[in-house]
Structure formats: C-alpha cells, structure tokens
Motif scaffolding. Structure first.
Motif, PDB file in Angstrom:
ATOM      1  N   THR A  94       0.827  -1.209   0.000  1.00  0.00           N
ATOM      2  CA  THR A  94       0.000   0.000   0.000  1.00  0.00           C
ATOM      3  C   THR A  94       0.858   1.255   0.000  1.00  0.00           C
ATOM      4  N   LEU A  97       2.049   1.710  -3.429  1.00  0.00           N
ATOM      5  CA  LEU A  97       0.977   2.227  -4.285  1.00  0.00           C
ATOM      6  C   LEU A  97       0.788   3.725  -4.093  1.00  0.00           C
ATOM      7  N   ASN A 101       3.746   4.680  -7.434  1.00  0.00           N
ATOM      8  CA  ASN A 101       2.972   4.124  -8.552  1.00  0.00           C
ATOM      9  C   ASN A 101       3.242   4.805  -9.881  1.00  0.00           C
ATOM     10  N   TYR A 107       3.869  -2.274 -11.428  1.00  0.00           N
ATOM     11  CA  TYR A 107       3.123  -3.482 -11.060  1.00  0.00           C
ATOM     12  C   TYR A 107       3.905  -4.760 -11.353  1.00  0.00           C
ATOM     13  N   SER A 149      -4.371  -3.716 -10.637  1.00  0.00           N
ATOM     14  CA  SER A 149      -5.421  -3.688  -9.621  1.00  0.00           C
ATOM     15  C   SER A 149      -4.900  -3.048  -8.336  1.00  0.00           C
ATOM     16  N   SER A 150      -5.708  -2.190  -7.742  1.00  0.00           N
ATOM     17  CA  SER A 150      -5.320  -1.569  -6.476  1.00  0.00           C
ATOM     18  C   SER A 150      -5.376  -2.567  -5.320  1.00  0.00           C
TER      19      SER A 150
END
Length: 338
Positions: A94, A97, A101, A107, A149-150
């Motif tokens: 997290t 992210l 990001n 990713y 995808s988060s």
C-alpha cells in the motif's frame, strides 16, 4: 552483557511502539518492524507484555553462547507470524501504491519487491528466517496476474507469505562476541527506515503543496469578508496565523522566520491542478513568466471578446480566459508570502 527483564519492560512501556526494547535485546529485525508499523499496528506491542521474558531469555542465551548447535528441521508453524507476514506485506504494498505508482514497471517489479520486503522482514524476526529468493520469486510470479489492480497487494502478500512459511528455517547460530556495536546497527536500521519513508515523504510533500495553497487562499478570502471592519480583520488574522507564529517562536524567530517563509514559498511554488488547467486555457507552459501570461491573456481576450467574436461560444470562452488569468495572477501576486 546480561539483559534484565525489568529494563526490557521499562523500554517496552516508554518506547515499545518504536522497538526500543528490541534494540536493547539485539533483535534488530523486530525493532525495524516495530518502527515501520508502530508496534505491529499496536496489537503486537500489547501482545509482547507476556512475551518479553522469553525474549530476554533468548538474548541471554545468545550472549552466553548457551544456544544449542544449529537446529535441524523446520521451526513450528506460527499462525501469528503468518498473519503478520500477510498484513505487513499488504502494508508495504500500500505504501508503494501511494508513493511509487508513477514509476515504470511498477506493477511488474516495484510493487512485488515492496510486498516481498515486508513479508521477509516478518519472516526474519526472532530466531527464524526464510528463503528471500523464493519469497521474491513468488511475488514476481503473482504480480502480473493482478496487474493494474489496487487490490493486488493482497494476493501477492498471500502468495509470498505461504512461500515464506514453506521455506522457513532457523537462523544459524551466532559466534560469541560477534554482535555489532549499537552505532552500526542504528545506521543500518536508519537506512532501512529512510528507504521505507521516502515514498511517503514525497507523497506528503507533494500533497502539502496543494493543501497549503488552498489554505492560504481560504484564509485570504475569509479575511476579505471583513474589509469594512479593519480591527476585526486584524484580530482574525492574528489568531489564524498563530500556529505559524508559534512555529517561528520555537525556532528562534529572526533568521529562522525568514527560513520558514522560504520553505513555504518552495512548498507553494508548484502549480495546483486548477492552475495547470488555467495554463492550459491560456495555451502556456508551466515555466511561463508573468509577462507571457499577460500577453497570452490579452491576445485571447481580444480574440474571444463577444464584441469582436460573433460565435456562440465566444462569451463562454471569454469568461474562461478571464477566470484563468485571475487564477494565475493570484499565484504571481508579489505579497503572497508576506
């Protein structure tokens, strides 16, 4: 040096969420984990109230070289450790992210490595460890399946935690007197802490730019409401700027006050999204000077003025140009940081 249970409990009570008792006991991985998660999100710190005597016993065994030779077989499976691996892996993912990001191949490389680092940190707590290479491989293999995808930190962390649990082992015994001094240990922990906090610091700094500018405009608009009562306006200004004045007083005022003003100017130097949109309307780059903004505004205002342009969109475009110019003028006003 023999470790004392009372000292460990005192450090646990004073700085437990920061891992001070683990530093005292030589459990550097545990200390770093607590620093990054504030005591295992509070739950781990509370749980250690009954675990500290066992930690002290392990530390004294190592110090006196009483640990048995390298143990064979696998350490017992710990549901608490597995849950910690999953949670910390998600936590590290997290953070990545939030702060990283925008990097290329995020990713595919950055996110799985971040999750794997969190899982392995928990795996390395105490007398156990795991195969780092296999843990990271599980992350890199799982990540493309949930590309973009988060929620991808969850399955990646699960895969890495299961792999780490399957490849767990005891740490090799340490030689007598091999424990390093506190200085080098703190240096390594500090580097790891900086590596973790740098993305969050960048994200906080970037968002603070927009937040401070919004607050400055809000305060200015609030004070302008009371233009007809100068004394009330002065009182409100005094109290609204009280946090800034306290900060300057704590840092000594004078030179420090000027330094804080420069820091504020640097923070607010970036354009907000609204100002970027205004630059786009005026067909300008972010490096545009005040003269270029004024020249572009005059040309576009002349082009879209309803008196000179009979098109249906002329009035709407003229208002947008005017509003964009006003926004940029507020950004460039000379007394902005006074």
């Amino acid at each position: 040096m023999v470790k004392r249970v009372l000292v460990a409990y005192a450090l646990w009570a004073v700085g437990g969420p920061l891992g001070l008792h683990h530093l005292y006991l030589g459990r550097d991985s545990h200390a770093l984990l607590w620093m990054l998660t504030l005591g295992g999100f509070g739950f781990g710190w509370a749980r250690e109230f009954i675990r500290i005597p066992a930690y002290v016993g392990e530390a004294n065994q190592d110090a006196e070289k009483e640990r048995r030779p390298h143990r064979e077989g696998l350490p017992p499976v710990s549901p608490v450790r597995l849950a910690g691996q999953v949670c910390v892996g998600i936590y590290f993912g997290t953070v990545a992210l939030i702060g990283l990001n925008s990097l290329s191949f995020f990713y595919l490389i950055v996110l799985p490595l971040s999750v794997g680092a969190g899982v392995h940190l928990v795996s390395n707590v105490g007398q156990q460890t795991a195969d780092l290479q296999k843990t990271l491989t599980a992350c890199l293999v799982t990540s493309p399946i949930f590309y973009g995808s988060s929620l991808s930190p969850l399955p990646i962390s699960l895969a890495a935690s299961i792999t780490a649990s399957q490849n767990r082992r005891f740490k090799p015994p340490t030689a007598h007197g091999s424990q390093q001094k506190l200085g080098p240990r703190l240096y390594r922990i500090g580097l790891a802490w900086l590596a973790f906090s740098a993305p969050l610091g960048y994200c906080f700094f970037y968002n603070t730019t927009a937040t401070l500018y919004y607050l400055s405009d809000t305060i200015a608009a609030l004070l302008d409401i009371f233009w007809f009562l100068p004394w009330l306006r002065s009182v409100l200004e005094y109290f609204l700027l009280m946090p800034y004045r306290i900060l300057c007083a704590l840092t000594g005022g004078g030179y420090h006050e000027e330094a804080w003003r420069k820091v504020l100017e640097i923070l607010l130097k970036e354009y907000t999204e609204r100002e970027k949109e205004a630059l786009k309307i005026l067909s300008l780059e972010t490096e545009a000077s005040l003269e270029e903004i004024t020249r572009s505004y005059r040309e576009l205002a002349k082009t879209w003025h309803p008196d000179h342009n009979p098109s249906n969109d002329a009035e709407k475009m003229f208002m947008e140009v005017q509003e964009a110019y006003d926004v940029l003028m507020r950004w460039h006003k000379p007394d902005r940081f006074k």
